[in-house]
Design an enzyme around this catalytic site. Structure first.
Site, PDB file in Angstrom:
ATOM      1  N   PHE A  59       0.808  -1.219   0.000  1.00 38.88           N
ATOM      2  CA  PHE A  59       0.000   0.000   0.000  1.00 38.88           C
ATOM      3  C   PHE A  59       0.844   1.273   0.000  1.00 38.88           C
ATOM      4  O   PHE A  59       0.299   2.380   0.060  1.00 38.88           O
ATOM      5  CB  PHE A  59      -0.948   0.007   1.214  1.00 38.88           C
ATOM      6  CG  PHE A  59      -0.262  -0.126   2.549  1.00 38.88           C
ATOM      7  CD1 PHE A  59       0.326   0.973   3.168  1.00 38.88           C
ATOM      8  CD2 PHE A  59      -0.203  -1.358   3.202  1.00 38.88           C
ATOM      9  CE1 PHE A  59       0.959   0.851   4.403  1.00 38.88           C
ATOM     10  CE2 PHE A  59       0.433  -1.487   4.433  1.00 38.88           C
ATOM     11  CZ  PHE A  59       1.006  -0.374   5.026  1.00 38.88           C
ATOM     12  N   ARG A  87      -1.919   8.121  20.837  1.00 41.13           N
ATOM     13  CA  ARG A  87      -2.334   6.899  20.132  1.00 41.13           C
ATOM     14  C   ARG A  87      -3.671   6.405  20.691  1.00 41.13           C
ATOM     15  O   ARG A  87      -4.508   5.899  19.949  1.00 41.13           O
ATOM     16  CB  ARG A  87      -1.262   5.794  20.285  1.00 41.13           C
ATOM     17  CG  ARG A  87       0.062   6.115  19.622  1.00 41.13           C
ATOM     18  CD  ARG A  87       0.069   5.892  18.129  1.00 41.13           C
ATOM     19  NE  ARG A  87       0.000   4.513  17.723  1.00 41.13           N
ATOM     20  CZ  ARG A  87       0.203   4.101  16.474  1.00 41.13           C
ATOM     21  NH1 ARG A  87       0.490   4.981  15.507  1.00 41.13           N
ATOM     22  NH2 ARG A  87       0.109   2.837  16.152  1.00 41.13           N
ATOM     23  N   THR A  93      -5.549   1.466  14.051  1.00 43.59           N
ATOM     24  CA  THR A  93      -5.229   1.878  12.680  1.00 43.59           C
ATOM     25  C   THR A  93      -6.430   1.724  11.745  1.00 43.59           C
ATOM     26  O   THR A  93      -6.726   2.614  10.952  1.00 43.59           O
ATOM     27  CB  THR A  93      -4.059   1.025  12.135  1.00 43.59           C
ATOM     28  OG1 THR A  93      -2.962   1.151  13.032  1.00 43.59           O
ATOM     29  CG2 THR A  93      -3.640   1.481  10.751  1.00 43.59           C
ATOM     30  N   ARG A 104     -10.512   7.806  15.262  1.00 46.06           N
ATOM     31  CA  ARG A 104     -10.764   6.923  14.117  1.00 46.06           C
ATOM     32  C   ARG A 104     -12.074   6.161  14.281  1.00 46.06           C
ATOM     33  O   ARG A 104     -12.788   5.892  13.304  1.00 46.06           O
ATOM     34  CB  ARG A 104      -9.594   5.958  13.933  1.00 46.06           C
ATOM     35  CG  ARG A 104      -8.342   6.646  13.377  1.00 46.06           C
ATOM     36  CD  ARG A 104      -7.119   5.788  13.567  1.00 46.06           C
ATOM     37  NE  ARG A 104      -5.941   6.277  12.857  1.00 46.06           N
ATOM     38  CZ  ARG A 104      -4.724   5.804  13.049  1.00 46.06           C
ATOM     39  NH1 ARG A 104      -4.523   4.819  13.915  1.00 46.06           N
ATOM     40  NH2 ARG A 104      -3.695   6.284  12.376  1.00 46.06           N
ATOM     41  N   HIS A 117      -2.717  10.791  12.052  1.00 44.72           N
ATOM     42  CA  HIS A 117      -1.499  10.026  12.299  1.00 44.72           C
ATOM     43  C   HIS A 117      -0.923  10.439  13.651  1.00 44.72           C
ATOM     44  O   HIS A 117      -0.975  11.609  14.010  1.00 44.72           O
ATOM     45  CB  HIS A 117      -0.426  10.302  11.230  1.00 44.72           C
ATOM     46  CG  HIS A 117       0.967   9.935  11.692  1.00 44.72           C
ATOM     47  ND1 HIS A 117       1.457   8.650  11.599  1.00 44.72           N
ATOM     48  CD2 HIS A 117       1.938  10.664  12.299  1.00 44.72           C
ATOM     49  CE1 HIS A 117       2.687   8.628  12.117  1.00 44.72           C
ATOM     50  NE2 HIS A 117       3.001   9.833  12.546  1.00 44.72           N
ATOM     51  N   GLU A 128      10.293  11.926  13.748  1.00 47.97           N
ATOM     52  CA  GLU A 128       9.273  12.640  12.975  1.00 47.97           C
ATOM     53  C   GLU A 128       9.266  14.145  13.280  1.00 47.97           C
ATOM     54  O   GLU A 128       9.076  14.963  12.385  1.00 47.97           O
ATOM     55  CB  GLU A 128       7.894  12.001  13.230  1.00 47.97           C
ATOM     56  CG  GLU A 128       7.830  10.598  12.640  1.00 47.97           C
ATOM     57  CD  GLU A 128       6.606   9.785  13.066  1.00 47.97           C
ATOM     58  OE1 GLU A 128       5.711  10.340  13.730  1.00 47.97           O
ATOM     59  OE2 GLU A 128       6.554   8.587  12.727  1.00 47.97           O
TER      60      GLU A 128
HETATM   61  P1  RTP Z   1      -0.081   6.087  11.033  1.00 49.50           P
HETATM   62  O1  RTP Z   1       1.377   5.716  10.883  1.00 49.50           O
HETATM   63  O2  RTP Z   1      -0.664   6.725   9.798  1.00 49.50           O
HETATM   64  O3  RTP Z   1      -0.325   6.874  12.273  1.00 49.50           O
HETATM   65  O4  RTP Z   1      -0.918   4.780  11.263  1.00 49.50           O
HETATM   66  P2  RTP Z   1      -0.566   3.575  12.217  1.00 49.50           P
HETATM   67  O5  RTP Z   1       0.740   3.805  12.917  1.00 49.50           O
HETATM   68  O6  RTP Z   1      -1.759   3.333  13.081  1.00 49.50           O
HETATM   69  O7  RTP Z   1      -0.444   2.408  11.169  1.00 49.50           O
HETATM   70  P3  RTP Z   1       0.809   1.967  10.280  1.00 49.50           P
HETATM   71  O8  RTP Z   1       0.972   0.512  10.427  1.00 49.50           O
HETATM   72  O9  RTP Z   1       2.001   2.844  10.587  1.00 49.50           O
HETATM   73  O10 RTP Z   1       0.313   2.266   8.804  1.00 49.50           O
HETATM   74  C1  RTP Z   1       0.476   3.538   8.224  1.00 49.50           C
HETATM   75  C2  RTP Z   1      -0.736   3.881   7.410  1.00 49.50           C
HETATM   76  O11 RTP Z   1      -0.780   3.075   6.258  1.00 49.50           O
HETATM   77  C3  RTP Z   1      -2.120   2.848   5.885  1.00 49.50           C
HETATM   78  N1  RTP Z   1      -2.342   1.424   5.757  1.00 49.50           N
HETATM   79  N2  RTP Z   1      -3.003   0.903   4.772  1.00 49.50           N
HETATM   80  N3  RTP Z   1      -4.218  -0.896   2.980  1.00 49.50           N
HETATM   81  C4  RTP Z   1      -3.671  -1.362   4.092  1.00 49.50           C
HETATM   82  O12 RTP Z   1      -3.702  -2.510   4.404  1.00 49.50           O
HETATM   83  C5  RTP Z   1      -3.015  -0.402   4.982  1.00 49.50           C
HETATM   84  N4  RTP Z   1      -2.368  -0.692   6.092  1.00 49.50           N
HETATM   85  C6  RTP Z   1      -1.937   0.492   6.600  1.00 49.50           C
HETATM   86  C7  RTP Z   1      -3.010   3.415   6.940  1.00 49.50           C
HETATM   87  O13 RTP Z   1      -3.555   4.649   6.504  1.00 49.50           O
HETATM   88  C8  RTP Z   1      -2.067   3.641   8.117  1.00 49.50           C
HETATM   89  O14 RTP Z   1      -2.484   4.737   8.891  1.00 49.50           O
HETATM   90 MG    MG Z   2       2.490   4.318  11.939  1.00 49.77          MG
END
Ligand code: RTP
Ligand code: MG
Length: 149
Positions: A59, A87, A93, A104, A117, A128
Site C-alpha cells: 500500500f 495513540r 489503525t 478513528r 497520524h 518525525e
Molecule cells: P499512522 O502511521 O498513519 O499513524 O498509522 P498507524 O501507525 O496506526 O499504522 P501503520 O501501520 O504505521 O500504517 C500507516 C498507514 O498506512 C495505511 N495502511 N493501509 N491498505 C492497508 O492494508 C493499509 N495498512 C496500513 C493506513 O492509513 C495507516 O495509517
Molecule cells: Mg504508523
C-alpha cells in the site's frame, strides 16, 4: 513523570472534512499542550521519508499518493506520556476496529483514510519531529489561572 513530545498529523481526509478543530479540541481537552502546528502541502520526498518503514508494503504508493493529495495539519503535542496518550485518543489503525469514542472510531471508515497520524513510539516521535519541524518546537507555560480569574 515522563514529559514527552509526539508528532500528530490531521491527514488530507480530516482536513477536507473539516475535522481539524474537533481533533485539536480532543487533544486540548485531554490536557496535552500544542507546541508546533503547520498547515502544509506535503512533498513526495517528505511523505516517503515519513513512511519509510512501509516502503516495501503493497500500500506504500497509495499511502504516499494520499498524503500528498491535499494539505495536512502537522502538529507537535507535549505532555505526560504524550506518545501513548495520543495513540489512545486516535484508536486502532483500521477505523472499522477502532473503538467508538476514539478519533478513528468516531470519524473513520476505511484503513486508507483514517483521518489522523500519531507517532508510534518516543523514538519515532523524535525522528518525525526532526523531519517535519527540523526539531523546532515552542516552549511556554500553559496556565489557565493566568487568564481566568
Ligand atoms: P499512522 O502511521 O498513519 O499513524 O498509522 P498507524 O501507525 O496506526 O499504522 P501503520 O501501520 O504505521 O500504517 C500507516 C498507514 O498506512 C495505511 N495502511 N493501509 N491498505 C492497508 O492494508 C493499509 N495498512 C496500513 C493506513 O492509513 C495507516 O495509517
Ligand atoms: Mg504508523
Amino acid at each position: 513523570m515522563a514529559i514527552e513530545q509526539t508528532f500528530v498529523m490531521v491527514k488530507p481526509d480530516g482536513v477536507q472534512r473539516g475535522l481539524m478543530g474537533e481533533i485539536i479540541s480532543r487533544f486540548e481537552r485531554k490536557g496535552l499542550k500544542l507546541v508546533a502546528a503547520r498547515l502544509m502541502q506535503v512533498s513526495r520526498e517528505l511523505a516517503e521519508a515519513h513512511y519509510a518503514e512501509h516502503r516495501e508494503r503493497p500500500f506504500f504508493s497509495e499511502l504516499v499518493q494520499f498524503i500528498t493529495s491535499s494539505p495536512v495539519l502537522a502538529m507537535v503535542w507535549e505532555g505526560e506520556n504524550a506518545v501513548a496518550v495520543a495513540r489512545s485518543l486516535m484508536g486502532k489503525t483500521n477505523p472499522a476496529e477502532a473503538a467508538p469514542g476514539t478519533i478513528r472510531g468516531d470519524f473513520g471508515l476505511t484503513i486508507g483514510m483514517n483521518v489522523v497520524h500519531g507517532s508510534d513510539s518516543p523514538e519515532s516521535a523524535a525522528r518525525e519531529i526532526q523531519l517535519w519541524f527540523d526539531g523546532e518546537t515552542l516552549r511556554y507555560d500553559k496556565s489557565v489561572e493566568v487568564w481566568i480569574r
